[in-house]
Design an enzyme around this catalytic site. Structure first.
Site, mmCIF file in Angstrom:
data_model
loop_
_atom_site.group_PDB
_atom_site.id
_atom_site.type_symbol
_atom_site.label_atom_id
_atom_site.label_comp_id
_atom_site.label_asym_id
_atom_site.label_seq_id
_atom_site.Cartn_x
_atom_site.Cartn_y
_atom_site.Cartn_z
ATOM 1 N N TYR A 109 0.833 -1.200 0.000
ATOM 2 C CA TYR A 109 0.000 0.000 0.000
ATOM 3 C C TYR A 109 0.868 1.252 0.000
ATOM 4 O O TYR A 109 2.033 1.221 0.361
ATOM 5 C CB TYR A 109 -0.970 0.011 1.192
ATOM 6 C CG TYR A 109 -0.346 0.341 2.528
ATOM 7 C CD1 TYR A 109 -0.409 1.638 3.044
ATOM 8 C CD2 TYR A 109 0.282 -0.627 3.292
ATOM 9 C CE1 TYR A 109 0.145 1.949 4.279
ATOM 10 C CE2 TYR A 109 0.830 -0.332 4.519
ATOM 11 C CZ TYR A 109 0.758 0.956 5.018
ATOM 12 O OH TYR A 109 1.312 1.261 6.238
ATOM 13 N N CYS A 110 0.259 2.331 -0.456
ATOM 14 C CA CYS A 110 0.881 3.655 -0.434
ATOM 15 C C CYS A 110 -0.173 4.619 0.103
ATOM 16 O O CYS A 110 -0.983 4.233 0.930
ATOM 17 C CB CYS A 110 1.370 4.042 -1.826
ATOM 18 S SG CYS A 110 0.048 4.166 -3.048
ATOM 19 N N LYS A 111 -0.194 5.846 -0.356
ATOM 20 C CA LYS A 111 -1.193 6.798 0.135
ATOM 21 C C LYS A 111 -2.565 6.571 -0.507
ATOM 22 O O LYS A 111 -3.561 6.421 0.184
ATOM 23 C CB LYS A 111 -0.734 8.240 -0.089
ATOM 24 C CG LYS A 111 -1.752 9.261 0.398
ATOM 25 C CD LYS A 111 -1.196 10.650 0.459
ATOM 26 C CE LYS A 111 -2.199 11.705 0.797
ATOM 27 N NZ LYS A 111 -3.268 11.387 1.698
#
Length: 131
Positions: A90-92
């Site tokens: 995941y990222c933002k």
């Protein structure tokens, strides 16, 4: 006329085979927060946070490992990971996560999941308390 038809048929067949082979080697699945949480309960998983160190320090999913997608050594760092584990990435908001998953896929990692909507999705979910 017959040559044009055969050539057209060849082009269509070539693109269909090429698209099929690309899709069959893509081991990445995009999943929502609920699916992410279910898979995270597996013992053979790595939760991979590909945001910057600053973003990670502001809050992250419990037990996540941080490897910054923007780090020039990102690919080398990823390549050192165990390819047989399950990776929850995941990222933002999901864009860097998707790009990181492509790299994991290209490096032939076997089980890759990208959190749709990234950290923002997670924080908005009922699982945000596990943050």
């Amino acid at each position: 006329m017959k040559i044009v038809f055969l050539f057209s048929l060849f082009i269509v067949a070539f693109f269909n085979v090429n698209c099929f082979s690309q899709n069959s080697s893509d081991r990445t699945k995009t999943i929502n927060a609920e699916e992410f949480k279910k898979i995270a309960s597996n013992e053979n998983i790595v939760i991979l946070d590909v945001r910057t160190q600053k973003e990670y320090a502001e809050g992250h999913i419990k037990d996540a490992v941080n490897i910054d997608y923007f780090d020039p050594n990102f690919k080398n760092s990823i390549a050192k990971l165990d390819k047989d584990k399950i990776y929850l990435v995941y990222c933002k908001v999901g864009i860097r996560g998707s790009k990181a998953c492509k790299i994991l896929n290209d490096l032939e990692f076997q089980s890759i999941y990208n959190l749709k909507g990234g950290n923002d999705e997670w924080k908005d979910s009922k699982y945000s308390l596990e943050y």
